[in-house]
Design a protein around this motif. Structure first.
Motif, mmCIF file in Angstrom:
data_model
loop_
_atom_site.group_PDB
_atom_site.id
_atom_site.type_symbol
_atom_site.label_atom_id
_atom_site.label_comp_id
_atom_site.label_asym_id
_atom_site.label_seq_id
_atom_site.Cartn_x
_atom_site.Cartn_y
_atom_site.Cartn_z
ATOM 1 N N TYR A 1 -8.909 -12.851 -3.433
ATOM 2 C CA TYR A 1 -7.459 -12.719 -3.243
ATOM 3 C C TYR A 1 -6.876 -11.494 -3.939
ATOM 4 C CZ TYR A 1 -8.097 -17.500 -1.689
ATOM 5 O OH TYR A 1 -8.535 -18.620 -1.033
ATOM 6 N N ARG A 2 -7.714 -10.759 -4.651
ATOM 7 C CA ARG A 2 -7.296 -9.554 -5.373
ATOM 8 C C ARG A 2 -6.230 -9.872 -6.428
ATOM 9 N NH1 ARG A 2 -7.949 -4.524 -1.584
ATOM 10 N NH2 ARG A 2 -5.975 -3.913 -2.498
ATOM 11 N N PRO B 1 -2.490 -14.214 -0.972
ATOM 12 C CA PRO B 1 -2.948 -13.929 0.403
ATOM 13 C C PRO B 1 -3.651 -15.149 1.006
ATOM 14 C CG PRO B 1 -3.722 -12.248 -1.124
ATOM 15 C CD PRO B 1 -3.139 -13.350 -1.958
ATOM 16 N N LYS B 2 -3.644 -15.195 2.327
ATOM 17 C CA LYS B 2 -4.293 -16.326 3.026
ATOM 18 C C LYS B 2 -5.747 -16.036 3.266
ATOM 19 C CE LYS B 2 -0.095 -17.846 5.117
ATOM 20 N NZ LYS B 2 0.880 -17.680 6.087
ATOM 21 N N THR C 1 -1.831 -6.102 -2.806
ATOM 22 C CA THR C 1 -1.919 -6.102 -1.347
ATOM 23 C C THR C 1 -2.801 -4.952 -0.871
ATOM 24 O OG1 THR C 1 -0.005 -4.637 -1.046
ATOM 25 C CG2 THR C 1 0.447 -7.016 -1.174
ATOM 26 N N ASP C 2 -3.203 -5.030 0.379
ATOM 27 C CA ASP C 2 -3.940 -3.928 0.999
ATOM 28 C C ASP C 2 -3.001 -2.757 1.260
ATOM 29 O OD1 ASP C 2 -6.286 -5.386 1.056
ATOM 30 O OD2 ASP C 2 -5.893 -6.195 3.047
ATOM 31 N N GLN C 3 -1.720 -3.070 1.398
ATOM 32 C CA GLN C 3 -0.708 -2.074 1.750
ATOM 33 C C GLN C 3 -0.262 -1.313 0.503
ATOM 34 O OE1 GLN C 3 2.805 -3.933 3.236
ATOM 35 N NE2 GLN C 3 3.966 -2.054 3.326
ATOM 36 N N THR D 1 8.641 -2.350 -5.877
ATOM 37 C CA THR D 1 8.129 -2.935 -4.633
ATOM 38 C C THR D 1 9.217 -3.167 -3.580
ATOM 39 O OG1 THR D 1 8.427 -5.223 -5.378
ATOM 40 C CG2 THR D 1 6.320 -4.144 -5.918
ATOM 41 N N TYR D 2 10.472 -3.027 -3.982
ATOM 42 C CA TYR D 2 11.638 -3.245 -3.108
ATOM 43 C C TYR D 2 11.757 -4.687 -2.611
ATOM 44 C CZ TYR D 2 12.014 1.842 -3.104
ATOM 45 O OH TYR D 2 12.124 3.153 -3.484
ATOM 46 N N ASP D 3 11.157 -5.634 -3.321
ATOM 47 C CA ASP D 3 11.347 -7.044 -2.987
ATOM 48 C C ASP D 3 12.735 -7.464 -3.452
ATOM 49 O OD1 ASP D 3 8.839 -7.579 -1.809
ATOM 50 O OD2 ASP D 3 7.914 -7.810 -3.779
#
Length: 150
Positions: free
Chosen positions: A113-114, A149-150, A138-140, A73-75
Motif C-alpha cells: 500500500y506504500r 489504496p485498494k 500515491t503513484d501520482q 497536496t491541495y486536499d
C-alpha cells in the motif's frame, strides 16, 4: 490599494452555507483561469484557511463555514478536519526531503500500500513526532494521502 478593492468586492456577497463540494467546484473553476506561473496556493492563507475573497465571485457568496486546504497536496477539509490538512503538509514536506536525500520513497519495506514509514523519516530528523494517522504515497506525483489504496 489592490487589497482594499478585493475586500470591497468580497463585501458585496452574502454569507451563506456552502457545501464542501461547492467549494471544491469553485476552486476547480478558479484554477482554470489561473496563469500557469501562479500556483493554486494563492487561495490558501497562512493558517491553511481559504481566501474567500478570491472564490466569492464564483460562489456568489462567502461560505459561513471555514474550509482548510493543504498547501502541499491541495486536499480540502472542513473545520473539524483542519488537523489533517496540517498533518498532510508536514508529512508531504518530510517525504519530499527524504526522496531528495535518499532517492527512494520512505515507505515501509515490502508494503503493497506504500505506507509512509515514520521510522525512516525520523532517522533523517525530517519529523519531530509520529502522527496518530496513517499516510500513503500515491503513484501520482508521489503525493501523500490518508486514503489507503485498494
Amino acid at each position: 490599494m489592490w487589497f482594499k478593492k478585493k475586500k470591497k468586492e468580497a463585501e458585496k456577497f452574502p454569507t451563506k452555507d456552502i457545501s464542501l463540494e461547492e467549494v471544491r467546484s469553485a476552486i476547480h473553476e478558479y484554477s482554470k483561469d489561473l496563469p500557469p506561473n501562479i500556483p493554486l496556493k494563492i487561495l490558501i492563507k497562512d493558517d491553511l484557511s481559504l481566501d474567500y475573497t478570491l472564490l466569492a465571485p464564483i460562489l456568489k457568496a462567502i461560505p459561513a463555514k471555514k474550509y482548510y486546504m493543504s498547501k502541499e497536496t491541495y486536499d480540502l477539509f472542513e473545520d473539524k478536519d483542519k488537523h489533517i490538512a496540517q498533518a498532510l503538509d508536514q508529512v508531504q514536506r518530510a517525504v519530499d526531503q527524504y526522496i531528495a536525500q535518499k532517492k527512494e520513497l520512505p515507505i515501509i519495506d515490502y508494503d503493497p500500500y506504500r505506507k509512509v514509514s515514520f521510522f525512516k523519516l525520523e532517522q533523517l530528523n525530517l519529523i519531530k513526532e509520529r502522527l496518530e494517522m496513517d499516510f500513503y504515497i500515491t503513484d501520482q506525483e508521489q503525493l501523500v494521502t490518508t486514503i489507503k489504496p485498494k
